[in-house]
Design a protein around this motif. Sequence first.
Motif, short mmCIF file in Angstrom:
data_model
loop_
_atom_site.label_atom_id
_atom_site.label_comp_id
_atom_site.label_asym_id
_atom_site.label_seq_id
_atom_site.Cartn_x
_atom_site.Cartn_y
_atom_site.Cartn_z
N UNK A 71 0.85 -1.16 -0.01
CA UNK A 71 0.02 -0.12 0.09
C UNK A 71 0.87 1.17 0.18
N UNK A 72 2.02 1.47 -0.75
CA UNK A 72 2.78 2.29 -0.84
C UNK A 72 1.94 3.65 -1.48
N UNK A 73 2.51 4.69 -0.67
CA UNK A 73 1.61 6.05 -1.06
C UNK A 73 2.28 6.90 -1.69
N UNK A 74 1.75 7.61 -2.69
CA UNK A 74 2.47 8.76 -3.32
C UNK A 74 1.57 9.98 -3.13
N UNK A 75 1.90 11.36 -3.74
CA UNK A 75 1.26 12.31 -3.46
C UNK A 75 -0.30 11.98 -4.14
N UNK A 76 -1.00 13.03 -3.28
CA UNK A 76 -2.52 13.14 -3.77
C UNK A 76 -3.19 11.66 -3.53
N UNK A 77 -2.63 10.85 -2.46
CA UNK A 77 -3.07 9.60 -1.76
C UNK A 77 -3.12 8.55 -3.18
N UNK A 78 -2.36 8.76 -4.20
CA UNK A 78 -1.86 7.79 -5.32
C UNK A 78 -1.11 6.40 -4.69
N UNK A 79 -2.06 5.42 -5.14
CA UNK A 79 -1.04 3.96 -4.52
C UNK A 79 0.40 3.61 -5.55
N UNK A 80 0.97 3.03 -5.07
CA UNK A 80 2.16 2.54 -5.54
C UNK A 80 2.53 0.99 -5.13
N UNK A 81 2.39 0.29 -6.13
CA UNK A 81 2.60 -1.21 -6.02
C UNK A 81 3.64 -1.80 -6.94
N UNK A 82 4.10 -2.78 -6.85
CA UNK A 82 5.27 -3.59 -7.72
C UNK A 82 5.46 -4.86 -7.23
N UNK A 83 5.85 -5.86 -8.05
CA UNK A 83 6.10 -7.07 -7.53
C UNK A 83 7.49 -7.28 -6.53
N UNK A 84 7.34 -8.14 -5.72
CA UNK A 84 8.21 -8.39 -4.66
C UNK A 84 9.57 -8.15 -5.13
N UNK A 85 10.46 -7.32 -4.44
CA UNK A 85 11.71 -7.28 -4.91
C UNK A 85 12.32 -6.91 -6.24
N UNK A 86 11.24 -6.24 -6.77
CA UNK A 86 11.44 -5.67 -8.32
C UNK A 86 11.96 -4.07 -8.01
N UNK A 87 12.11 -3.46 -6.99
CA UNK A 87 12.56 -2.03 -6.76
C UNK A 87 12.94 -1.63 -5.40
N UNK A 88 13.24 -0.42 -5.21
CA UNK A 88 13.81 -0.18 -3.88
C UNK A 88 12.48 0.63 -3.32
N UNK A 89 12.05 0.09 -2.04
CA UNK A 89 10.93 0.77 -1.29
C UNK A 89 11.27 0.89 -0.23
N UNK A 90 11.56 2.32 0.22
CA UNK A 90 12.34 2.54 1.64
C UNK A 90 11.90 4.12 2.19
N UNK A 91 12.08 4.08 3.23
CA UNK A 91 11.75 5.59 4.28
C UNK A 91 12.81 5.75 4.89
N UNK A 92 13.32 6.87 5.21
CA UNK A 92 14.36 7.44 6.39
C UNK A 92 13.89 8.50 6.99
N UNK A 93 14.28 8.45 8.31
CA UNK A 93 13.74 9.62 9.22
C UNK A 93 14.79 10.61 9.56
N UNK A 94 14.59 12.00 9.37
CA UNK A 94 15.51 12.85 9.59
C UNK A 94 15.03 14.04 10.32
N UNK A 95 16.02 14.56 11.09
CA UNK A 95 15.49 15.58 12.37
C UNK A 95 16.26 16.75 12.10
N UNK A 96 16.04 17.47 11.18
CA UNK A 96 16.77 18.89 11.00
C UNK A 96 16.43 19.79 11.73
N UNK A 97 16.90 19.66 13.08
CA UNK A 97 16.02 20.68 14.14
C UNK A 97 16.88 22.14 14.00
#
Length: 287
Positions: A71-97
Amino acid sequence: MTPSDAPHSRWSDLDRPPLNVPALRRGLLRPGGLWTALDVVESTGSTNSDLARRAEGLTEGTVLVAEEQTRGRGRLDRTWTAPARSGLFLSVYLTPGDVPVERWGWLPLLTGVATATGLARAAGVDTGLKWPNDLLVTVGGEERKAGGILAERAGDGVVIGMGLNVTLRADELPAPTAGSLALAGAVSTDRETLLRGVLRSLEHWYGRWREAGGDATASGLQEAYAAGCATLGRTVRAQLPGDRTLVGEAVAIDGEGRLLLSTRDGLQEPVSAGDIVHLRGIGGGLV
């Protein structure tokens, strides 16, 4: 047991092996570096949602990668799906305080620059940046969307997610306007190599931006984004909040990361949020 009853194997597609987590950690997690934790999950709905839920307890530099995102999410609530291990699906957490919050809007653009730079080195593919958050590659002389970036506030920082089609074949593409690194002729589609390249590039650009206090001009970010932006010089249609539509030539990225459109009446209007369609694209197509 019949083949259909056999349990799912991570190695069921030998062209798409799973990520080697210990090797990734050895290569990316180092004392004094940005990346502090890296986990890979077999499948999840959305890596952005997962990190956002945990934001209060996260340290900066946490990385979450999914072998499959349902249930990958893009802008405007668009979905992003792809076969397993066919791409890079990642998130990072940054705190530029230490950076003024009003400059945090540059983070998705920064991620785009970092990703394009990292992929040029690791995959040998020219990746264009469609404002504000799409990653474009050229397949058969036509621009195709191969990935996207989504940033959202969470806790004291920002979760930045990225989805990138790596080995998708033509018959697996979700839309005729989609593409992948493999279809664009990448010299490498090894996901570990690509992930290391993207995260190291992101660490570099994020460090430059923070050292400049989030100043996109002083850090070179504004210039780098403009140089790689496939939207500039194009006639585009911007679908703006409130169902307003604006057509004009994209002439610049201003100091706040907004897209400046020159309209037919001679005015320059800044666009800070909206859905952008390229009305003149490579090969005459729309993107």
